[in-house]
Design an enzyme around this catalytic site. Structure first.
Site, PDB file in Angstrom:
ATOM      1  N   GLU A  55       0.904  -1.327  -0.147  1.00 31.10           N
ATOM      2  CA  GLU A  55      -0.070   0.059  -0.189  1.00 31.10           C
ATOM      3  C   GLU A  55       0.948   0.972   0.011  1.00 31.10           C
ATOM      4  OE1 GLU A  55      -1.235   1.899   3.643  1.00 31.10           O
ATOM      5  OE2 GLU A  55      -1.261  -0.081   4.617  1.00 31.10           O
ATOM      6  N   LYS A 197      -4.949  -1.934  14.571  1.00 37.37           N
ATOM      7  CA  LYS A 197      -4.415  -1.210  15.626  1.00 37.37           C
ATOM      8  C   LYS A 197      -5.246  -1.414  16.823  1.00 37.37           C
ATOM      9  CE  LYS A 197      -2.455   1.785  12.471  1.00 37.37           C
ATOM     10  NZ  LYS A 197      -2.757   1.185  11.301  1.00 37.37           N
TER      11      LYS A 197
END
Length: 791
Positions: A55, A197
C-alpha cells in the site's frame, strides 16, 4: 521473526482440474486510461512468479519525506530478497498504478502532505480517476481497502501491510467501522498484517470479520497451542485468534484452497510484531487509554480519529511506537513474500499434475532456517513436449553477449489528413499507423552493433518454438550472425516481444513487453546450456556483456563465469526496476564480490536506483568499500568544486557524479548516459595507469592515492564529461529505440580492438548517433565505422 525452523512437508494436491477464478466471474482488468500495471508486475503475473501488493498511505499519510522514500525502497527490497516481485499500489495524476517505478515512487512520496495528495479507499477511486478527465490531477496513497481492490483487479492474491483498520470503540453509536473489513468480505485477496490497531475494539473487529465471512488466522511464530490475535505494537491482545497457522506453507495451502473453492471473500493472516520490537500489552493499554481520552476531549472523530490517536501514542511512548511500527511492517512484508512464494509452488505443482505446466519451482534449501533462499524457476518440458534445444557454441568469439532477444514492433501513428488530432493516437479505437517489425532485445542489439563493427561476437539467449522464434533465427542468419548460442524452448514458452506505440513525432506513447522467457532460465540451466559448451570448445572471450533481463541468480552466474576466465565484464542495467539485480547476491549482500562487474552503462535513473539500493542495504558500510574509497585519496574538503569544473555545476547539483563515485568499489568504471548532455565517465584508475602521469589527462584526475595502500592497486579517481559532437533536432531523430544498446556495443567493439575506455567513448557516441537517424534499433550504417577502429 521465526520462519521455518524445521523441514515441513508440502501438502499433496487433489488430482482434479480447477477453474481459474475471479470474483463475480470477472476477468482481471487490462491497462486503460485509469488503470496501469507495470511491465515488471505484468511479466511476473504472466510467468506465475510470486507477487506481493504494497500500500502507499503509509508513505503519503504515515511517514514524512524523505523517510517515506527510504521505507518504500526497504519494503520493495524485502520482497525481492525473499523471492517475490513487489507491486506498490497508488494513484499518480489520477491513474491507478499497480507496480510503481523508482521515479513514480519518488514523485508520490514527495507529494506527501500536499492538499492534492489524498488518502484513497474504494469509494474514492472513481472520483480521483474520473476528475483526471476534467483536468484535475490528484495523487494519492491507497488504504488497505483501495489497495486490495486494485491488487485483485490486476490478479495479485497477497498483500503485506502494517495494521488493519477495524471497529472503533463506541461504534455501536458512531457506526465507525473501517472499510478495510467490508473489503475483506468481498475481495479475494489475502492480507498479512499485525492484526488491527490496538486502540480499536479488537473483539468486535473479529466478530465483524466473522459476519463478513473472512477467514482469520494468526501465525504461531514458534509458539504452541492457540495464540492471541496480535494487537499491533503488542504480540498479545487478550483475545484468542480464531485459528492458528503454523508456518508459511500452511498459509499458502489455505489460500490455494480458498481460490480453488471460488470463495469470493478475503483472508486475514495476523503476524505478531517481532519480539525484539514489541511493546508489552500492559504498557500499551495505559497509553492507549490516555490517547483515546484525549481524542474524545478534542472531538477528533471520523477520519481524524486515527491520525490523532497515533500521534498521541507516539508522544506518550516517547517515540518507542515508531521503531515498533517499522519492524512489524518489514516483518509482515517478509512473511507475505514467503507465503506468496509457497503459493507459487503449490499452484505450479497443481498445473504440473494436470499436465499444463512446463516449469516448476524448486525450493532452495538453506543451511540456516532463518534465512530462506529465493526459489528458482527451472524450465522443464512436459512429457508431450519437445526437449529444449541446447546450443552448441563452436566459433570462437572475442565477445559473449548474454541477454534478451526479442521481436520488436514499432507502431508509428500516421494521422489522416484533416483529423482533429495530428499528434497523438486515440484510445479505445483503431488508429492509422505505419507498423514495422524488426529483431530487437537489449542483448541482440548490443551483439548486432558489435558484429557490424567487426569483432567476433556470440549472442546467448532464448526463443520459443513458435513463429516469432523461427523468424528471429532466420533473421540472425540473414544478418550473418551466429545462432549456435540461441536456446529454443518448447511451447508454451513464447519468444520475447516488444510493442512500441509512438505518436506522430516518433515519441513513445506506450509500450508493451513480454520478456518472461528469459526468466525461465536458472543458474543450473545456464551452466548446462551455455557455459559447458563454452568450456568444451575452450573458448576464452575477452569480454562478457550481460543485460539485466536475467534474474539476479542467473546474472551472477554469468559474472562468476567471466571472472573464472579473467574476462572484462560489462553490465547493461536495462531499466530502473531490473538494474538493482546486480547488487543482489545469490546468497546475501555480505557475499558480494568486489568489484562485482568491470564496467556498467546506466542512464541517470538507473544510476540513482543502484545508489539508493546500495544505501538502503548498507552496502556502503562494508570494510572493503571503505578501503577502496579511502585509497582514492579524496580530499577532506570534498570534490564539489573540481567536479563542477570537469563536468558541470548543474550536473553536480543533481548529485549524479557523487553517486557514481560512491558506487566505484562495486563497479570501477561507470559510464552514465545523460541523453543529449553526453556521457559521464567515472573511473577508478589503477596505480599503473598512464593517465596519472599525463598532462592532457591531469584535469580529469580529481584525486590520487596517497595512503600507501599498494595492495588495492588503486591509483586515483578519474571523472570526465564527454559531450556529444552534435545534438540532433526533433526532425532529425527517426527512432530512439536501441540507442543505448548501440552505445554499449560500440564501446565493447572499441575495447576489443585494444583501446582504453576513455579513448572509445567518442566513437561509441558517434555510433549511437547513427542509430538515432535509423528506423532500425541498430543502424546498418555502423559497418562504415569499422575503419575508425583500425586507425
Amino acid at each position: 521473526m521465526r520462519l521455518l525452523g524445521r523441514a515441513v512437508g508440502r501438502p499433496r494436491l487433489p488430482q482434479r482440474s480447477t477453474v481459474p477464478f475471479t470474483a463475480n466471474c470477472r476477468r482481471h482488468l487490462t491497462n486503460n486510461g485509469f488503470f496501469r500495471v507495470s511491465e515488471e508486475v505484468r511479466e511476473a503475473l504472466h510467468a506465475k512468479r510470486p507477487v506481493v501488493a504494497l500500500e502507499t498511505t503509509i508513505y503519503t499519510h504515515g511517514f514524512p519525506y524523505p523517510e517515506n522514500v527510504a521505507l518504500a525502497s526497504l519494503l520493495e527490497s524485502v520482497v525481492r530478497v525473499n523471492g517475490g516481485v513487489p507491486a506498490t499500489i497508488g494513484i499518480l495524476d489520477g491513474v491507478a498504478r499497480v507496480g510503481m517505478g523508482a521515479e513514480e515512487l519518488i514523485r508520490l512520496t514527495e507529494s506527501a502532505g500536499k492538499q492534492s495528495t489524498l488518502k484513497l479507499s474504494r469509494r474514492d477511486l472513481g472520483y480521483v480517476c474520473g476528475l483526471r478527465l476534467t483536468g484535475k490531477n490528484f495523487n494519492g496513497g491507497t488504504t488497505i481497502a483501495g489497495t486490495m481492490l486494485l491488487a485483485h483487479l490486476a490478479g495479485i492474491k497477497i498483500f503485506g501491510t502494517g495494521g488493519l483498520g477495524g471497529v472503533h470503540r463506541g461504534a455501536e453509536s458512531t457506526m465507525d467501522i473501517s472499510a478495510d473489513l467490508t473489503e475483506l468480505g468481498r475481495t479475494p485477496v489475502t492480507v498479512v498484517s499485525s492484526g488491527c490497531k490496538s486502540f480499536l475494539d479488537i473483539p468486535r473487529t473479529l466478530e465483524y470479520l466473522e459476519t463478513e465471512g473472512v477467514g482469520v488466522g494468526t501465525f504461531a511464530d514458534g509458539r504452541s497451542g492457540s495464540v492471541d490475535f496480535p494487537a499491533f505494537w503488542s504480540r498479545d491482545s487478550g483475545v484468542k485468534s480464531p485459528t492458528t497457522i503454523e508456518n508459511e506453507i500452511e498459509a499458502a495451502a489455505i489460500i490455494h484452497a480458498q481460490h480453488s473453492l471460488q470463495i469470493s471473500s478475503g483472508l486475514l493472516f495476523a503476524n505478531p510484531v517481532p519480539v525484539e520490537a514489541a511493546i508489552s500489552k500492559e504498557a500499551m493499554d495505559s497509553v492507549i487509554a490516555e490517547a483515546v481520552r484525549q481524542a474524545d476531549a478534542s472531538g477528533a472523530s471520523g477520519k481524524d480519529n486515527t491520525p490523532f490517536i497515533l500521534n498521541k501514542i507516539k508522544e506518550l511512548t516517547k517515540g518507542k511506537s515508531i521503531p515498533a511500527n517499522r519492524a512489524l511492517i518489514e516483518s509482515n512484508v517478509k512473511r507475505a513474500a514467503i507465503v506468496a512464494r509457497e503459493l507459487a509452488v503449490l499452484e505450479d505443482q497443481q498445473e504440473e499434475a494436470q499436465g499444463h505446466a512446463i516449469s516448476h519451482f524448486i525450493p532452495a534449501m538453506s543451511d540456516s532456517p532463518m534465512v530462506p533462499q529465493r526459489n528458482s524457476r527451472i524450465a522443464t518440458p512436459s512429457p508431450e513436449s519437445a526437449v529444449p534445444s541446447t546450443p552448441s557454441i563452436s566459433k570462437p568469439a572475442d565477445v559473449i553477449v548474454a541477454g534478451a532477444l526479442a521481436v520488436d514492433f514499432s507502431c508509428d501513428f500516421a494521422p489522416i489528413l484533416g483529423s482533429s488530432d495530428q499528434k497523438d493516437p486515440s484510445l479505445h479505437t483503431s488508429n492509422p499507423a505505419v507498423i514495422n517489425q524488426t529483431l530487437g532485445g537489449v542483448g541482440h542489439n548490443i551483439a548486432r552493433a558489435i558484429h557490424l563493427l567487426g569483432p567476433s561476437v556470440q549472442l546467448c539467449s532464448t526463443v520459443g518454438d513458435d513463429l516469432s522464434g523461427r523468424a528471429a533465427l532466420s533473421q540472425l542468419e540473414t544478418e550473418s550472425m551466429q545462432t549456435s548460442g540461441i536456446r529454443t524452448l518448447p511451447s508454451p514458452n513464447r519468444t520475447a516481444q516488444y510493442v512500441a506505440v509512438n505518436n506522430a513525432h516518433k515519441d513513445l506513447t506506450i509500450a508493451m513487453a513480454d520478456m518472461s522467457i528469459l526468466e525461465s532460465s536458472s543458474p543450473s540451466s545456464i551452466t548446462t546450456t551455455w557455459l559447458n559448451s563454452l568450456s568444451m570448445t575452450h573458448q576464452t572471450p575477452k569480454y562478457v556483456i550481460v543485460d539485466a533481463n536475467w534474474t539476479s541468480e542467473c546474472l551472477h552466474t554469468w559474472l562468476a563465469y567471466a571472472r573464472s576466465i579473467n574476462a572484462t565484464t560489462i553490465f547493461e542495467p536495462v531499466s530502473t526496476a531490473k538494474s538493482t539485480r546486480l547488487l543482489h547476491s545469490p546468497t546475501s549482500n555480505d557475499s558480494l564480490t568486489m568489484p562485482i562487474v568491470s564496467i556498467a552503462t546506466p542512464n541517470t535513473h538507473e544510476l540513482i536506483a543502484l545508489h539508493n539500493h546500495a544505501y538502503e542495504h548498507s552496502l556502503f558500510n562494508s570494510a572493503s568499500w571503505f578501503r577502496t574509497i579511502d585509497a582514492l585519496g579524496i580530499p577532506s574538503s570534498g570534490l564539489r568544486v573540481p567536479l563542477a569544473h570537469t563536468t558541470s555545476p548543474a550536473l553536480v547539483d543533481t548529485g549524479i557524479p557523487q553517486q557514481a563515485i560512491k558506487l566505484l568499489p562495486f563497479i570501477p568504471t561507470i559510464l552514465t548516459k545523460l541523453g543529449p548532455d553526453g556521457v559521464l565517465l567515472t573511473q577508478v584508475l589503477r596505480s599503473d595507469d598512464d593517465a596519472l602521469s599525463s598532462a592532457d589527462e591531469a584535469p580529469y584526475v580529481l584525486a590520487r592515492n596517497t595512503n600507501g595502500d599498494t595492495k588495492s592497486r588503486v591509483g586515483g579517481l578519474y571523472v570526465r564529461l564527454y559531450r556529444p559532437e552534435k545534438v540532433l533536432g526533433e526532425g532529425e531523430v527517426v527512432s530512439v529505440n536501441g540507442i543505448g544498446d548501440t552505445f554499449v556495443g560500440a564501446l565493447a567493439a572499441g575495447l576489443a580492438s585494444g583501446r582504453q575506455v576513455r579513448d572509445v567513448i567518442g566513437f561509441a557516441q558517434k555510433a549511437a548517433g547513427l542509430s538515432l537517424r535509423s528506423r532500425e534499433s541498430v543502424s546498418p550504417e555502423l559497418v562504415h565505422l569499422r575503419g575508425d577502429l583500425s586507425r
